[in-house]
Design an enzyme around this catalytic site. Structure first.
Site, PDB file in Angstrom:
ATOM      1  N   CYS A  79       0.851  -1.262   0.045  1.00  0.00           N
ATOM      2  CA  CYS A  79      -0.092   0.097   0.031  1.00  0.00           C
ATOM      3  C   CYS A  79       0.891   1.333  -0.152  1.00  0.00           C
ATOM      4  O   CYS A  79       1.860   1.207   0.824  1.00  0.00           O
ATOM      5  CB  CYS A  79      -0.995  -0.044   1.137  1.00  0.00           C
ATOM      6  N   HIS A 240       4.070   2.376   1.728  1.00  0.00           N
ATOM      7  CA  HIS A 240       3.766   2.652   3.090  1.00  0.00           C
ATOM      8  C   HIS A 240       3.861   1.323   3.987  1.00  0.00           C
ATOM      9  O   HIS A 240       4.177   1.515   5.283  1.00  0.00           O
ATOM     10  CB  HIS A 240       2.596   3.298   3.430  1.00  0.00           C
ATOM     11  N   HIS A 296       2.723   9.096   7.354  1.00  0.00           N
ATOM     12  CA  HIS A 296       2.344   8.840   5.814  1.00  0.00           C
ATOM     13  C   HIS A 296       0.779   9.601   5.505  1.00  0.00           C
ATOM     14  O   HIS A 296       0.198   9.429   4.670  1.00  0.00           O
ATOM     15  CB  HIS A 296       2.093   7.195   5.605  1.00  0.00           C
ATOM     16  N   ALA A 298      -2.535  12.005   8.047  1.00  0.00           N
ATOM     17  CA  ALA A 298      -2.901  12.707   9.102  1.00  0.00           C
ATOM     18  C   ALA A 298      -3.038  11.550  10.457  1.00  0.00           C
ATOM     19  O   ALA A 298      -2.678  12.038  11.585  1.00  0.00           O
ATOM     20  CB  ALA A 298      -3.992  13.278   9.075  1.00  0.00           C
TER      21      ALA A 298
END
Length: 381
Positions: A79, A240, A296, A298
């Site tokens: 991802c 990520h 990556h 918030a």
């Protein structure tokens, strides 16, 4: 940078890259410390978007020696996010018209095997999902440039302030889930000795999922661009969720990123919620203190159940399809619309400021949403 307090010291170093002004949930810290007690663990780092996950926190990076831990990577291996420069002026955006016709659900009607071959990726058996965004916090978002803060770096990337951009956040879809499931069925949450046959098998599948996920983002971008009648150029693409070799203080380690952007691969985009700015940043300084990783996004402030309950009390579903930026949101799953509402996330400005103050990044530009694609209703049929 804070050091996590603990009554029983973990075997690994534990660091939290966050200021006193940032809110980090106690459960996320507890999970970080628990992972730090795992055999072979050398370093556990929580980033400013740290929040609780399933067994291990999200927004974290872990370095281990001799052992690697697939459960720390999770089920969405590969991802990540890709950014495309769109050959279309922002003033010519037609968000309302695009929102009425964009539909990325269901299999792509093109040659998936040929597309994968062009990207040097072998088929996985999950090609029915290739080119689809997926659920959860995944999205494809058309953006405009809000402000440029580092013109030299912005220009070096070939970007133009008057043009649109496309940010795609997606992963390896069912391939990553199947890869993790095959491991968990045999080993549970246990680690794998790095020189074992099972470790080699997992890493082969993992690397395939990472590459498949990158190709998936490219096809999502192609479908989005086709839908708005534009072309685009990929500016960056980062992962990520992964595990990779790392030299740490002279030791050969394995770096696990669980919802963490790489510090060591050039510029990255750190998005906020669908109702806030995203930040294009350039890594700077020495990334060793953060395990060469960055926030990556918030990071969630409320879990999904709490977000649904709170948002239903305050907003109608219709009101959440527009944002304070006057941008449009395509999300025809009502539960997901409430779960992903902007107030469910931490303030992205604070997250990025923490990284700047830690000497890890420099802000290149801020990007504002124009149209965010999540899902169409028939995705569940």
């Amino acid at each position: 940078m804070m050091t996590a307090p603990t009554s029983t010291p973990p075997s690994a170093q534990v660091r939290i890259i966050a200021s006193s002004q940032s809110w980090v949930e106690g459960e996320a810290v507890r999970q970080l410390e628990a992972v730090a007690r795992s055999p072979g663990m050398r370093l556990a780092v929580g980033l400013p978007d740290l929040h609780p996950g399933k067994g291990a926190p999200v927004g974290a990076a872990f370095a281990s020696e001799g052992l690697l831990y697939p459960y720390l990577v999770g089920n969405d291996i590969g991802c990540g996010m890709g950014l495309w420069d769109v050959d279309l002026l922002a003033r010519k955006a037609k968000a309302e018209r695009w929102a009425a016709r964009l539909d990325l659900e269901g299999p792509w009607d093109g040659d998936t095997d040929g597309f994968l071959a062009e990207h040097g990726v072998k088929a996985s058996g999950f090609e029915m999902a290739l080119g689809t965004v997926g659920g959860g916090n995944h999205f494809a978002e058309i953006q405009r440039v809000d402000a440029v803060h580092d013109g030299k770096t912005f220009d070096a990337l070939g970007l133009k302030g008057e043009r649109l951009l496309l940010l795609v956040h997606s992963g390896s879809r069912g391939l990553g889930e199947a890869t993790l499931r095959a491991h968990v069925d045999r080993h549970g949450a246990g680690g794998l000795a790095q020189d074992s046959a099972d470790a080699r098998k997992y890493l082969t599948r993992h690397d395939h999922a990472v590459e498949w996920g990158r190709a998936n983002r490219a096809l999502v971008a192609r479908r989005m661009l086709d839908g708005i009648g534009a072309t685009g150029r990929r500016v960056l693409d980062v992962c990520h969720n992964s595990v990779t070799p790392l030299k740490l203080e002279g030791c050969a380690c394995w770096l696990h990123r669980k919802g963490a952007a790489p510090w060591d691969q050039g510029p990255v985009v750190i998005p906020g919620s669908r109702g806030s700015l995203s930040y294009l940043v350039l890594p700077v300084g020495d990334g060793s203190a953060s395990a060469y990783s960055l926030a990556h996004g918030a990071g969630r402030k409320w879990n999904r159940t709490n977000a649904r309950e709170r948002m239903r009390e305050r907003f109608s579903a219709e009101s959440l399809t527009r944002t304070s930026f006057k941008s449009h949101v395509i999300c025809e799953d009502r539960d997901l619309l409430f779960e992903e509402a902007p107030p469910a996330y931490k303030p992205i400005d604070r997250v990025v400021t923490d990284l700047v103050e830690a000497g890890l990044v420099r802000v290149v530009a801020t990007l504002a949403p124009v149209l965010t694609y999540k899902t169409r209703a028939h995705a569940r049929s």
